[in-house]
Design an enzyme around this catalytic site. Structure first.
Site, PDB file in Angstrom:
ATOM      1  N   ILE A 168       0.879  -1.163   0.000  1.00 38.56           N
ATOM      2  CA  ILE A 168       0.000   0.000   0.000  1.00 38.56           C
ATOM      3  C   ILE A 168       0.918   1.213   0.000  1.00 38.56           C
ATOM      4  O   ILE A 168       1.852   1.309   0.804  1.00 38.56           O
ATOM      5  CB  ILE A 168      -0.947  -0.004   1.219  1.00 38.56           C
ATOM      6  CG1 ILE A 168      -1.904   1.206   1.196  1.00 38.56           C
ATOM      7  CG2 ILE A 168      -0.204  -0.068   2.526  1.00 38.56           C
ATOM      8  CD1 ILE A 168      -2.963   1.150   2.299  1.00 38.56           C
ATOM      9  N   SER A 169       0.700   2.139  -0.921  1.00 37.89           N
ATOM     10  CA  SER A 169       1.596   3.291  -1.082  1.00 37.89           C
ATOM     11  C   SER A 169       1.555   4.200   0.136  1.00 37.89           C
ATOM     12  O   SER A 169       0.552   4.250   0.860  1.00 37.89           O
ATOM     13  CB  SER A 169       1.208   4.095  -2.325  1.00 37.89           C
ATOM     14  OG  SER A 169       1.380   3.345  -3.498  1.00 37.89           O
TER      15      SER A 169
END
Length: 218
Positions: free
Chosen positions: A60-61
């Protein structure tokens, strides 16, 4: 842990303070419980300024990148958006709070199923998920007002340009497996304007018009 306080601090210090100023983006990030999109063991770190693993060698960025990429699409509300790389579903949720409809493509079935569960639990029913090769886009639902790619591509697949509506925006990381430049293409009948937004590093975009499985592991 009071996640609402952590979320507000994240938006103020990591996103807004670094130049993301679009009120629609900031409000969407304030409304979206990021901790629900990561495994329970990582929930206490969900609002920290770094990416987190979500399984299947995907991440997840970091919040700033999510905010930057969303702002770069220049959404005003009511658009049809294509996202390549559903992952945890967090970026899809952010987009769903601004756009009228989000079409998101994920190549890993387990991730798509998990994302669907969380998105449904949050009432994000305007998100359509397809398990497929994201490098080919989603031609059946084109054209799109905006396209976001959340994996690093060696080059921009022609399919994305073909699926953009007039005056559409494409945001995509382009470069090597080790690092990319986040680019925005704004396309019209007269051609596409290219802008470089930031240096970045994403997982590789795998598929027919991206990296091969072997190249992605190199």
């Amino acid at each position: 842990m009071d996640f609402s306080i952590a979320r507000r601090i994240m938006v103020e210090r990591q996103v807004k303070a670094r130049g993301v100023s679009d009120p629609l983006v900031l409000e969407a990030m304030l409304q979206t419980p990021r901790h629900l999109f990561v495994e329970e063991a990582f929930q206490s770190q969900a609002y920290s300024d770094f990416p987190l693993p979500i399984g299947d060698k995907q991440t997840i960025s970091q919040p700033y990148i999510v905010g930057l990429m969303t702002q770069a699409l220049r959404l005003k509300g009511g658009e049809r958006v294509l996202e390549i790389g559903t992952g945890s579903g967090y970026q899809s949720a952010i987009l769903s709070r601004i756009a009228s409809r989000v079409y998101t493509v994920e190549r890993i079935p387990d991730l798509a199923r998990r994302a669907r569960r969380v998105l449904n639990s949050l009432g994000c029913h305007n998100v359509n998920i397809k398990v497929s090769d994201g490098t080919t886009g989603w031609a059946e639902e084109a054209p799109f007002d905006a396209i976001m790619v959340t994996a690093g591509a060696p080059s921009v697949p022609d399919e994305y340009f073909a699926q953009l509506a007039p005056d559409g925006r494409l945001v995509i990381p382009v470069g090597s497996r080790g690092g990319q430049v986040l680019k925005r293409f704004t396309c019209s009948d007269s051609g596409c304007m290219e802008e470089e937004l930031a240096d970045c590093r994403f997982v590789p975009l795998l598929g027919r018009h991206g990296w091969s499985e072997e190249e992605g592991k190199a």
